[in-house]
Enzyme design. Structure first.
Site, mmCIF file in Angstrom:
data_model
loop_
_atom_site.group_PDB
_atom_site.id
_atom_site.type_symbol
_atom_site.label_atom_id
_atom_site.label_comp_id
_atom_site.label_asym_id
_atom_site.label_seq_id
_atom_site.Cartn_x
_atom_site.Cartn_y
_atom_site.Cartn_z
ATOM 1 N N HIS A 196 0.813 -1.220 0.000
ATOM 2 C CA HIS A 196 0.000 0.000 0.000
ATOM 3 C C HIS A 196 0.842 1.263 0.000
ATOM 4 O O HIS A 196 0.450 2.278 -0.559
ATOM 5 C CB HIS A 196 -0.989 -0.025 1.167
ATOM 6 C CG HIS A 196 -2.122 -0.967 0.914
ATOM 7 N ND1 HIS A 196 -2.154 -2.244 1.421
ATOM 8 C CD2 HIS A 196 -3.215 -0.840 0.141
ATOM 9 C CE1 HIS A 196 -3.239 -2.847 0.991
ATOM 10 N NE2 HIS A 196 -3.905 -2.025 0.217
ATOM 11 N N ARG A 229 2.223 -9.578 -0.251
ATOM 12 C CA ARG A 229 2.480 -8.454 -1.172
ATOM 13 C C ARG A 229 3.464 -7.431 -0.608
ATOM 14 O O ARG A 229 3.912 -6.539 -1.316
ATOM 15 C CB ARG A 229 1.161 -7.781 -1.576
ATOM 16 C CG ARG A 229 0.401 -7.183 -0.428
ATOM 17 C CD ARG A 229 -1.021 -6.829 -0.816
ATOM 18 N NE ARG A 229 -1.146 -5.494 -1.368
ATOM 19 C CZ ARG A 229 -2.309 -4.898 -1.617
ATOM 20 N NH1 ARG A 229 -3.442 -5.532 -1.397
ATOM 21 N NH2 ARG A 229 -2.353 -3.680 -2.088
ATOM 22 N N ARG A 242 -10.364 4.437 -1.370
ATOM 23 C CA ARG A 242 -9.873 3.626 -0.239
ATOM 24 C C ARG A 242 -10.130 4.407 1.043
ATOM 25 O O ARG A 242 -9.274 5.170 1.505
ATOM 26 C CB ARG A 242 -8.373 3.358 -0.394
ATOM 27 C CG ARG A 242 -8.016 2.381 -1.508
ATOM 28 C CD ARG A 242 -6.515 2.103 -1.504
ATOM 29 N NE ARG A 242 -6.152 0.973 -2.311
ATOM 30 C CZ ARG A 242 -5.626 1.024 -3.547
ATOM 31 N NH1 ARG A 242 -5.405 2.199 -4.113
ATOM 32 N NH2 ARG A 242 -5.311 -0.078 -4.184
ATOM 33 N N GLU A 253 -11.152 -10.153 -4.892
ATOM 34 C CA GLU A 253 -9.725 -10.154 -4.567
ATOM 35 C C GLU A 253 -9.313 -11.367 -3.749
ATOM 36 O O GLU A 253 -8.161 -11.521 -3.385
ATOM 37 C CB GLU A 253 -9.312 -8.847 -3.873
ATOM 38 C CG GLU A 253 -10.188 -8.444 -2.720
ATOM 39 C CD GLU A 253 -9.851 -7.071 -2.164
ATOM 40 O OE1 GLU A 253 -8.844 -6.475 -2.556
ATOM 41 O OE2 GLU A 253 -10.620 -6.600 -1.311
HETATM 42 C C1 PEP Z 1 -6.412 -4.799 -4.596
HETATM 43 O O1 PEP Z 1 -6.240 -5.636 -3.711
HETATM 44 O O2 PEP Z 1 -6.058 -4.961 -5.775
HETATM 45 C C2 PEP Z 1 -7.047 -3.510 -4.264
HETATM 46 C C3 PEP Z 1 -7.363 -2.662 -5.202
HETATM 47 O O3 PEP Z 1 -7.216 -3.226 -2.942
HETATM 48 P P1 PEP Z 1 -5.986 -2.756 -2.021
HETATM 49 O O4 PEP Z 1 -4.782 -2.569 -2.895
HETATM 50 O O5 PEP Z 1 -6.407 -1.515 -1.340
HETATM 51 O O6 PEP Z 1 -5.846 -3.906 -1.086
HETATM 52 MG MG MG Z 2 -7.216 -5.353 -1.790
#
Ligand code: PEP
Ligand code: MG
Length: 868
Positions: free
Chosen positions: A482, A760, A589, A726
């Site tokens: 993020h 991630r 978001r 997701e």
């Molecule tokens: C994602 O997971 O691709 C998404 C858009 O949500 P975030 O990146 O805020 O988890």
């Molecule tokens: Mg997400």
């Protein structure tokens, strides 16, 4: 305690419970302090209490009585020797041993000393003990031919490895603890024998047993291993010995090797040498070239001497002297107490991240200071008085500061010089909490340059001013973290996963960062600099055209309109999106709005922000995603039980359903604005239909509450409600989900993370997880087919949507909305204009059958050159 802490590492809490709270009579033991210390050290695994003789035993027993039933059963009072027992217990706890095993290790703590004071090669206490416990294995399973390469000071023997111990103090507690910890990582039975003194062999997974060998400098030690990972265990021991058992020692031969004459070493912190012109490689996360001096980001008032850490010079944060009047009208002790807890949690996050940074720079001794700081933040002796003062009507800041001052005063009066010195730690941590309470919560970068961080957290990025921060380099972290997403939204060139060497670059060193290639060149030569500037200036002709047409609709060659919206996390992002010509906000978001606040925003505060964003978009749609906190997006003021795997924990809608009060307030705020503006609602981290049904019930509850309060709300069905796809379960169950919602938006960041089981936020595994892999594309295909069959629309709001190579594939799969960070809107619209839906569908069908992401990218490139 310090020694035990050193061998225990940060994961094991060790708390001092001795002493009286009376400056004139500090010697003694207080049962109440023992209870508080047990609470401070608490973990589900239990707490071991060590004590000396006398009042300590009585107080400890009384404390046990005072503890609640449930905790009492997990506290063990242990008669082990205080010092040796604590060190042996610390190592066992670090290795994850159960409480009883930790206690028995503590009990065996004296065996090493006994063995050394009454040595006897034939029958040492250690050997006797190990034979009794049956831990000694027959040797011979490890063949020397498969063993690790011996290095100077080591020799390979028939069934193990012989080491020559060069450490000046021999294998004393700390190196021995590291050895025990190292062998504990392998599925192998490892024994140690002191060939010089004839002691042993003993099991190498017990600190007290290793101590019985009395290994001194110059002794030769035989390490033997058997079992499935015998070879790896031996290699690890050899590596540990080669690294001086992790002890700060005189330079070893390899470290003192002369550097080549044409390199000027820039930094040698943590043994890392960086030469001018050296290029660090990671992942590009925000395109563009930046050059400027390195600026290390430093959490506010970390309280650590910068002199000790040459690569980590602090950039001072500016502190505006805000007054402590945050509660506004009326005093509410509960609100004040919540504010204090939030400030403490925020400080704990700062300390933990600073600790990580310092550890990464190799300063493990300094990092231990932060462990002490974390313990102080949980210390009942500080929190208890502060709570009483708040209850008596004093503000959070006033109560906290006077509690800190009282304790500091007491510590100063102690006769123990060591304890007196700890006043500095107390005051430092106290100041950090106070700074949070005053709103001076972010480290600011005041001097222009390229910010260097260990990991890019959302909270840090929120403090970046693009006018000052020309580029950002992170040592760790993945490309869809993020923090990376936020820095891209700001349009600041950035690269992550550049490696820990980055942290050793001294403050002010000239850097050249390429946010597309994901590289940082250290102290570049004029020619390296010149060619980068040229690269930055040379933009393909299409770029300018794309920018000129960014506000125009994106229509494919064969006439299909694709919405290209922007992702936003703040009013400022929405302004950027509107200015650039985005077709709307495809993903708001909202958690970033919450993370920006000092306390949980009220319904009215939320309404004001959503309304402002909707007004900024002036009639273009805004998809409001409900709170998606958890994992790397914690809310400091929302205390939650720790989770071992937060990415798999109570994230997104799961939290909303567990805390319907929070979700309801948000839904009410959204519905209020949706009465006047084209808002759509979206739920994150959905896995099952049952979750959607529960969420829909809350929407209806919010609607009927507002209706009965006389507030205008959109009719049922007139505000679209969708879900993120997701979680693989949602893609696989999309046919069912499609019946309950109006749209899907694919979050490829999380969908990729969960499909590949790759965190991630972790650079080390990031290259495994490419959203262009057919495994992810097939899940998108499933969701798209389900949406289209049910007459719903599907968009993509994960980072894949901003990849021009992915645009034709996604259009071919049936995606009709792409939501990207504001700086990517123009390029994505341009990619749409170059696509043709029919040939995109053929391309998509082809790539689904390919074996890898690389093959997909190659096919897209071939397709582009074929269709021109
Ligand atoms: C994602 O997971 O691709 C998404 C858009 O949500 P975030 O990146 O805020 O988890
Ligand atoms: Mg997400």
């Amino acid at each position: 305690m310090e020694l035990a802490r050193q061998v225990a590492g940060p994961g094991v809490a060790i708390v001092a419970a001795g002493g009286l709270d009376q400056p004139d009579h500090p010697l003694g033991t207080d049962a109440a302090l023992v209870v508080r210390s047990v609470a401070a050290a608490w973990s589900e695994a239990g707490v071991l209490v060590l004590m000396d003789l006398g009042s300590a035993v009585l107080s400890a027993e009384t404390a046990l009585e005072l503890l609640g039933e449930e905790r009492r059963s997990r506290v063990l009072l242990c008669p082990a020797p205080l010092v040796e027992g604590a060190v042996a217990a610390a190592v066992a706890a670090r290795l994850g041993a159960p409480l009883e095993k930790v206690a028995s290790e503590a009990m065996a703590g004296l065996t090493g000393k006994q063995a050394q004071l009454s040595p006897g090669p034939e029958q040492t206490a250690g050997a006797a003990e190990s034979e009794r416990s049956g831990a000694l294995q027959e040797t011979g399973e490890f063949a020397s031919s498969e063993g690790p390469e011996p290095s100077p000071g080591e020799g390979s023997v028939a069934d193990g490895v012989e080491l020559s111990i060069t450490e000046p103090l021999g294998l004393h507690a700390r190196p021995a603890a590291r050895l025990v910890e190292t062998v504990g990582n392998f599925d192998a039975t490892v024994t140690l024998e002191n060939l010089t003194s004839g002691k042993g062999p003993v099991p190498a997974n017990s600190l007290s047993m290793v101590a019985t060998l009395g290994v001194r400098q110059g002794d030769r030690v035989l390490v033997r291993a058997s079992g499935p990972q015998a070879a790896q265990a031996l290699q690890a021991v050899v590596d540990l010995a080669a690294a001086g058992f992790g002890e700060p020692s005189a330079p070893r031969p390899t470290e003192s090797a002369p550097v080549a004459s044409d390199t000027r070493p820039l930094a040698t912190s943590a043994g890392l040498t960086i030469a001018p012109g050296e290029v660090l490689r990671g992942f590009g996360v925000s395109p563009g070239i930046a050059s400027g001096p390195a600026r290390h980001l430093q959490s506010a008032a970390a309280g650590l001497s910068r002199d000790a850490l040459p690569g980590l010079a602090a950039s001072q944060s500016s502190k505006s002297a805000l007054t402590d009047s945050p509660t506004g009208h009326g005093f509410d002790p509960e609100v004040e107490w919540a504010r204090l807890q939030a400030a403490i949690e925020s400080t704990a996050l700062d300390v933990a991240s600073e600790r990580k940074r310092v550890l990464a720079a190799g300063a493990s001794d300094e990092a231990q200071i932060f462990d002490a700081h974390l313990l102080l933040l949980r210390d009942e002796a500080l929190l208890g008085p502060a709570r009483s003062m708040v209850d008596q009507g004093r503000s959070a800041l006033d109560a906290w500061e006077s509690s800190v001052a009282t304790m500091a005063e007491r510590w100063r009066e102690l006769s123990d010089a060591y304890q007196r010195e700890r006043v500095h730690d107390l005051e430092s941590i106290g100041a950090q909490v106070s700074a949070h309470l005053r709103g001076e919560r972010r480290a600011a970068v005041l001097e222009p340059g390229i910010v260097v961080v260990a990991e890019l957290t959302p909270a840090e990025v929120a403090g970046f001013d693009p006018a000052v921060v020309s580029g950002v380099g992170a040592a760790f972290g993945g490309p869809t973290s993020h923090g990376a997403i936020l820095v891209r939204a700001l349009g600041i060139p950035a690269a992550v996963g550049l490696g820990e060497q980055l942290l050793s670059v001294p403050e002010g060193t000239p850097l050249l960062l390429d946010g597309s290639a994901g590289t940082v060149c250290i102290d570049p030569s004029p020619s390296e600099h010149g060619s980068a500037v040229e690269r930055a200036q040379h933009r393909p002709d299409g770029d300018d055209r794309a920018r000129r047409m960014a506000a125009e609709p994106a229509v494919t060659i064969d006439g299909t309109r694709i919405e290209v919206a922007a992702n936003a996390g703040s009013i400022e992002d929405a302004e950027r999106a509107a200015a650039i010509g985005a077709d709307g906000i495809g993903l708001l978001r909202t958690e970033f709005i919450f993370m920006d606040a000092e306390a949980m925003p009220t319904e009215a505060q939320q309404e004001a922000v959503y309304r402002r964003i909707a007004e900024t978009l002036a009639g273009r749609p805004v998809v409001v995603r409900t709170l998606d906190v958890g994992a790397d997006k914690p809310l400091p003021y929302l205390s939650r039980p720790p989770e071992a795997n937060p990415q798999l924990g109570q994230r997104g809608l799961r939290l909303g359903l567990a805390r319907p009060d929070l979700l309801l307030a948000q839904l009410r705020a959204v519905l209020r604005v949706a009465a006047d503006h084209p808002l759509k609602l979206m739920f994150p981290m959905v896995a099952t239909e049952a979750e959607v049904a529960s969420a829909m019930e809350l929407v209806e509850q919010a609607r009927s509450e507002l209706h009965s309060e006389g507030v205008a709300v959109p009719d049922k069905g007139s505000m679209q409600v969708g879900v993120m796809i997701e979680v693989p379960a949602a893609a696989l169950g999309a046919r069912t989900l499609a019946k309950s919602v109006d749209f899907f938006s694919v979050g490829t960041n999380d969908l990729t993370q969960y499909t590949f089981a790759v965190d991630r936020d972790l650079a080390s595994v990031a290259s495994l997880a490419d959203a262009m892999h057919p495994a992810v594309l097939r899940l998108i295909d499933l969701a798209a087919r389900a949406a289209l069959a049910a007459g719903r629309w599907i968009g993509v709001c994960g980072e894949l949507a901003a990849d021009p190579a992915a645009v034709p594939v996604l259009i071919g799969l049936g995606v009709r909305e792409l939501s990207v960070s504001p700086p990517s809107v123009a390029a994505v619209k341009q990619a749409v204009r170059e696509a043709d839906v029919t040939s995109c569908a053929e391309l998509a069908a082809r790539v689904l059958e390919l074996p890898s992401a690389a093959a997909v990218r190659a096919e897209v490139a071939r397709n582009r050159s074929r269709t021109g």
